[in-house]
Design an enzyme around this catalytic site. Structure first.
Site, PDB file in Angstrom:
ATOM      1  N   LEU A 634      47.566  42.126  39.804  1.00 32.12           N
ATOM      2  CA  LEU A 634      47.530  43.027  40.958  1.00 32.12           C
ATOM      3  C   LEU A 634      46.745  42.413  42.108  1.00 32.12           C
ATOM      4  O   LEU A 634      46.998  42.699  43.261  1.00 32.12           O
ATOM      5  CB  LEU A 634      46.883  44.351  40.570  1.00 32.12           C
ATOM      6  N   GLY A 635      45.762  41.622  41.725  1.00 36.37           N
ATOM      7  CA  GLY A 635      44.944  41.043  42.780  1.00 36.37           C
ATOM      8  C   GLY A 635      43.805  40.263  42.164  1.00 36.37           C
ATOM      9  O   GLY A 635      43.695  40.149  40.945  1.00 36.37           O
ATOM     10  N   GLY A 637      39.623  39.909  42.506  1.00 31.01           N
ATOM     11  CA  GLY A 637      38.395  40.406  43.117  1.00 31.01           C
ATOM     12  C   GLY A 637      37.303  39.395  42.908  1.00 31.01           C
ATOM     13  O   GLY A 637      37.537  38.256  42.490  1.00 31.01           O
ATOM     14  N   GLY A 638      36.079  39.812  43.215  1.00 30.04           N
ATOM     15  CA  GLY A 638      34.943  38.924  43.060  1.00 30.04           C
ATOM     16  C   GLY A 638      34.731  38.512  41.622  1.00 30.04           C
ATOM     17  O   GLY A 638      34.161  37.459  41.341  1.00 30.04           O
ATOM     18  N   PHE A 639      35.197  39.315  40.690  1.00 29.40           N
ATOM     19  CA  PHE A 639      34.950  39.029  39.280  1.00 29.40           C
ATOM     20  C   PHE A 639      36.046  38.186  38.647  1.00 29.40           C
ATOM     21  O   PHE A 639      35.854  37.546  37.652  1.00 29.40           O
ATOM     22  CB  PHE A 639      34.875  40.326  38.483  1.00 29.40           C
ATOM     23  N   GLY A 640      37.235  38.313  39.180  1.00 31.74           N
ATOM     24  CA  GLY A 640      38.356  37.624  38.561  1.00 31.74           C
ATOM     25  C   GLY A 640      39.616  38.416  38.803  1.00 31.74           C
ATOM     26  O   GLY A 640      39.679  39.210  39.741  1.00 31.74           O
ATOM     27  N   VAL A 642      42.769  41.029  38.415  1.00 35.81           N
ATOM     28  CA  VAL A 642      43.014  42.415  38.031  1.00 35.81           C
ATOM     29  C   VAL A 642      44.478  42.499  37.619  1.00 35.81           C
ATOM     30  O   VAL A 642      45.358  42.032  38.339  1.00 35.81           O
ATOM     31  CB  VAL A 642      42.742  43.372  39.208  1.00 35.81           C
ATOM     32  N   LYS A 656      40.534  45.022  34.979  1.00 34.97           N
ATOM     33  CA  LYS A 656      39.790  44.016  35.735  1.00 34.97           C
ATOM     34  C   LYS A 656      39.066  43.136  34.713  1.00 34.97           C
ATOM     35  O   LYS A 656      38.195  43.621  33.982  1.00 34.97           O
ATOM     36  CB  LYS A 656      38.798  44.775  36.594  1.00 34.97           C
ATOM     37  N   ASP A 754      29.404  47.008  49.503  1.00 37.54           N
ATOM     38  CA  ASP A 754      30.543  46.141  49.816  1.00 37.54           C
ATOM     39  C   ASP A 754      31.727  46.986  50.265  1.00 37.54           C
ATOM     40  O   ASP A 754      32.839  46.827  49.783  1.00 37.54           O
ATOM     41  CB  ASP A 754      30.882  45.275  48.604  1.00 37.54           C
TER      42      ASP A 754
END
Ligand code: NAG
Ligand code: NAG
Ligand code: NAG
Ligand code: NAG
Ligand code: NAG
Length: 946
Positions: A634-635, A637-640, A642, A656, A754
């Site tokens: 899906l996308g 993010g800062g963590f990795g 999703v 996520k 954020d």
């Protein structure tokens, strides 16, 4: 036929009588008590600005009868004197007035550079610190009903011997006020589209007594109302009659648009009325209230209604009549019929037979004025087979306002406004500086041409007691030839910018306290004989340009937003680098040490229980199943990444995963999980569960099918239909409520840290929810701030104050939210592309400072929004992005104000109005009837089957 002629003759006489004493009605106001009420804003909830002239400066009250808030006029004008009328039997707003014994022209200005506008937004323009050019009330391109009220009341004991004066609207003649009776009040109304961020009303002394004014009302009108009023044409009310009303008049609240409706009695007319509500068509262009339409007139013993009037001597005679017609008798199932033709000066006005519809308000009007004529008549004549005579419920008559005077060049006006404020000049500097030529400001010379706006060519402020520096705004007068600032107390240096004045022939700075050196380009112009430069009598000035020892005082430069952005980005990047290195090192160490220490199994024990109680725990295997082996991303993010997934019951989820190379650490990931377990709000993304296995940390959320707001504004969803303004407003409200909950509903409060358009997700129905709590921090509400040396967040959204002080508070989220709101309005990212890192807030401010919201709004909205609503939102956003956190609102206020904006937008939509419709109307009507531009609403909107 005899009856018709009789009617005609009497109608002429009657209208002429009305013309003499246009717009007066006996004072029937009941005694109303003024209740003093503190008003935070000039306009009230209705968007009305109601000025009571002559009350104590700064005071205000709410009229208990109408709930309309009145404010003092002191903030809108600098001249004149307050006077009282010795009568208690008046409505409070008529008990005081402002008189203008001095000066030929005195002007009120709504919307520009007045004290009440100042706290709104302070523009730190280089040349005028703290000076504000804002238009919180008047928005360029918006339509307004503007009304001036006059009640003489013999306040000066002179009994008004030949009291008459002129009223100007901006630079043009509006109307004359001629006081025939000291106890009557006179009303002047105009419907106008603001062509700038302000409107001005001037009173002009014509040598027949002291001008005065009792009140000014400004009422917003939706853009489609009164289509004949447009940017090039204001309509002046001649009169407005509610036919069939016995006596008196109506206005707000009987008419929500606050128009005056007078009565008109005529012996040849039968009064008819109904108790049933007369409705407006959804696209009604006039929105005449039911109470006006419920009464009507029909002719007695005649088959026609005839209205005639004569042109006004010596005035622009472009008439715009509007007939409001509805059937109020239920003819269904009877043998009765009512059908008539409408003629103007003997010409068939409507190309069609008029058959009024039962209990529906219809209107007959033109988009072009009647051709000029020595006399005018409108007749409604029944068809021979019609059993009932014609009917007329209400009648309005407007004339075009003169537009022969052209306002001065906008740049010159702005520069003059700055000079007036900067040097606090107390002359009769009001209204337009150059226009009309009879009222040029003292000390100015202007040029006039047929094709262009008047320009300022000479500015003479000699011996005017000026102090301080020479304002650089002088350099904006691009047509200036003579600048005389001699014999003042001006200090500082001569600005280099003066050399940009290419037409400058004379610069006289004699007799001041200027210092520094003379800009070399000015000296050059003087040497080339282009410029006469007078500099004598400035003891500290070294005027040969080379032997100057005086060090120019370095000007303190304000840190500009791009610099702040860089200041913020650099520590962020450094810190991110540190985190990554630490992360890598720890990872390697962890691997070396084997599985005896499990760095990932880090959920704190106590919260682990809570997690298990409230949320589901997934195994990695389960996640593989749910996501179909991590197939759909899906996308990121800062963590990795999703991933998209389906639970057993078909519910869609977003999974996520914490990637091992993630720049954000396990700690933040766990922090997010912890926060998520305790926040539950419909505008925050719901947490479904988590996975906490060796090497596999994951969070499972509800799936938001429409992606992020950022995608919709300028990302992948870009090709799809742009979000409408209403959708954007709903998104803003949702996000504001989510943040408000974090700040106010959570104990201890949470700061998201954020907030950005990429962290606001949209559901199938475009409901917005805030996501990504990875950086959220709880903070102690007692101190309301929290020192954190780790600058986190996303460049462009970062609170500049936080960057400098590391003081974390809710206000940092407010700042970021303000940036998101600006993105929703403009469709642009926080750092405006194609500029040298100009921040969006600054970009918007620069444009709004010119009073121009259209330059700011996302062009993909194609003008489909209520302009007042967008202004309000821009105002909210700019308040959120104020540099100092104390100046920012909190999320509760922001959410509340956004909801108020939505009400503005709703009222705009409920009436079914939008700009497209307007152009359709103009097209249809100009095609269908070229000579006099006739159109009729039912023809356009409700084609009838005959
Ligand atoms: C008008 O009346 C008010 C209240 O009675 C009073 O405070 C004020 O001073 C009066 N103003 C003038 C100019 O007389
Ligand atoms: C003045 O009015 C005329 C018609 O009434 C219009 O064509 C023209 O554009 C107007 N001028 C300005 C400057 O708006
Ligand atoms: C109406 O105006 C037309 C044109 O000016 C004129 O011929 C006609 O007689 C007028 N009708 C009445 C009833 O005044
Ligand atoms: C009256 O006559 C007109 C044509 O002159 C016709 O269109 C209309 O339908 C008739 N009305 C009635 C009620 O018969
Ligand atoms: C400016 O005004 C002063 C006083 O009115 C006058 O002496 C002077 O000549 C004027 N300057 C110019 C350039 O006209």
């Amino acid at each position: 036929m005899n009856d018709a002629l009789l009617c005609s003759a009497m109608a002429i006489a009657y209208i002429q009588k009305k013309m003499d004493s246009r717009f007066w009605w006996p004072i029937l106001f009941a005694l109303t008590m003024a209740s003093p009420g503190a008003l935070s804003q000039s306009t009230d909830a209705l968007g009305f600005l109601s000025i009571d002239c002559g009350i104590e400066p700064g005071s205000s009250y709410v009229d208990p009868l109408t709930n309309i808030s009145y404010v003092s006029d002191a903030g809108f004008i600098d001249t004149g004197v307050n006077r009282n009328i010795s009568s208690d039997s008046l409505s409070p707003k008529l008990r005081t007035l402002r008189a203008f014994p001095n000066g030929t022209r005195n002007c009120y200005t709504q919307g520009r550079s007045h004290p009440w506008a100042r706290p709104q937004i302070s523009l730190n323009l280089d040349y005028a610190p703290g000076y504000t050019i804002r238009s919180p009330v008047v928005a360029r391109g918006s339509k307004y009903l503007l009304r001036a009220l006059f009640l003489y009341g013999n306040y000066d004991g002179l009994d008004g011997q030949l009291l008459a004066f002129d009223l100007h609207f901006g630079v043009n003649y509006w109307d004359s006020v001629s006081v025939a009776d000291s106890t009557f009040f006179y009303v002047k109304e105009t419907i106008t589209v603001a062509t700038a961020g302000y409107l001005s009303v001037c009173l002009v002394n014509t040598g027949t007594g002291t001008p005065f004014i009792s009140g000014i009302d400004l009422r917003p009108l939706k853009p489609v109302l009164y289509p004949a009023a447009n940017k090039g044409r204001s309509l002046v009310l001649f009169n407005r009659w509610n036919l069939g009303m016995e006596s008196g008049y109506l206005w707000y609240p009987a008419d929500p648009l606050d128009r005056f409706w007078g009565s008109w009695s005529f012996p040849g007319w039968n009064y008819v009325s109904t108790n049933s509500t007369v409705r407006n068509l959804p696209q009604d262009l006039f929105q005449v209230p039911s109470v006006v339409m419920q009464t009507a007139v029909t002719p007695i013993n005649s088959s026609s209604i005839l209205i005639t009037w004569d042109p006004l001597p010596g005035a622009v005679n472009q008439f715009f009549p509007i007939l409001h017609i509805s059937e109020i008798l239920d003819l269904a199932g009877t043998n009765q019929s009512r059908q008539f033709n409408i003629y103007v000066n003997g010409i068939h006005w409507l190309g069609d037979v008029m058959t009024p519809e039962y209990l529906y308000s219809d209107a007959v009007y033109s988009l072009l004025p009647f051709p000029s004529s020595p006399t005018y008549n409108i007749s409604l004549e029944a068809l021979s087979n019609s059993t009932l005579p014609p009917i007329l419920n209400a009648f309005e008559l407007y004339v075009t306002m003169s537009n022969t005077s052209v306002p001065s060049d906008v740049g010159d006006v702005d520069a003059m406004t700055v000079i007036k404020e900067w040097y606090r000049i107390q002359r009769n500097w009001m209204g337009d500086p150059c226009s009309p030529s009879a009222f040029v400001w003292d000390g100015l010379n202007c040029t006039y041409s047929l094709s262009n706006s008047p320009r300022v060519t000479a500015l003479n402020l000699s011996s005017s007691g000026l102090t301080g520096e020479i304002t650089k705004s002088v350099a904006s007068f691009s047509a200036l030839q003579y600048l005389d600032l001699s014999y003042n107390n001006l200090t500082g240096q001569i600005p280099d910018e003066l050399a940009n004045l290419s037409s400058l022939k004379l610069l006289d700075l004699t007799g001041n306290l200027l210092n520094g050196s003379v800009p070399s380009n000015l000296l050059e112009m003087a040497q080339n004989g282009l410029l006469t430069l007078r500099l004598d009598g400035n003891p500290h000035l070294c005027n040969n340009g080379t032997l100057c020892n005086v060090m120019p005082v370095a000007k303190k430069k304000k840190i500009s937003t791009p610099v702040i952005v860089i200041l913020c980005i650099v520590p962020v990047l450094i810190l991110l680098a540190v985190i990554i290195i630490v992360w890598k090192v720890r990872k390697t160490q962890g691997l070396r040490k084997g599985s005896s220490v499990d760095p990932y199994n880090a959920f704190p024990k106590q919260t682990n229980n809570v997690l298990q109680l409230e949320n589901r725990q997934f195994t990695y295997m389960e996640l593989q199943n749910i996501t179909n082996n991590f197939q759909k991303i899906l996308g990121k993010g800062g963590f990795g990444f999703v991933f998209h997934g389906h639970l057993e019951d078909g519910i869609q989820v977003a999974v996520k995963m914490l990637s091992q190379s993630s720049s954000q650490g396990t700690k933040e990931f766990l922090a997010e999980a912890q926060h998520l377990t305790r926040v539950h709000h419909r505008n925050l993304v719901s947490f479904i569960g988590y996975c906490n296995e060796v090497n596999h940390l994951a969070l499972v959320y509800e799936f938001m099918s429409q992606g992020t707001v950022q995608d919709h504004l300028r990302g992948r969803a870009n090709n799809a239909r742009a979000l409408t303004w209403r959708q954007r407003l709903h998104i803003a409200i949702d996000a504001a409520q989510g943040l408000e909950y974090l700040h106010k509903g959570c104990k201890p409060p949470l700061v998201h840290r954020d907030v950005k358009s990429g962290n606001i997700l949209l559901s199938e129905t475009l409901g917005a929810k805030i996501a990504d709590f990875g950086l959220s921090k709880a903070f102690l509400s007692e101190t309301n701030s929290h020192i954190s040396t780790l600058v986190v967040g996303t460049p462009g959204y970062l609170d500049p104050e936080y960057c400098n002080t590391f003081q974390l508070s809710e206000k940092s989220d407010v700042y970021s939210f303000g940036v998101v709101l600006l993105e929703l309005i403009t469709g642009l990212p926080p750092i405006v592309p194609g500029t040298e890192n100009v921040h969006l807030a600054q970009w918007v401010l620069q444009r709004l400072d010119k009073g121009n919201i259209e330059d700011v709004v996302d062009p993909r909205l194609e003008g489909e929004y209520d302009i007042n609503c967008v202004w309000k939102c821009a105002d909210i956003a700019l308040k959120c992005t104020a540099e100092r956190s104390q100046q920012r609102s909190n999320m509760t206020e922001v959410a509340m104000q956004l909801k108020e904006s939505l009400e503005l937008e709703n009222s705009y939509y409920n009436s079914g109005t939008n700009q497209n419709l307007y152009s359709e109307i103009s097209n249809v009507s100009s095609n269908s009837a070229p000579e006099i531009g006739v159109s009729r609403m039912t023809e356009i909107f409700e084609p009838k089957v005959r």
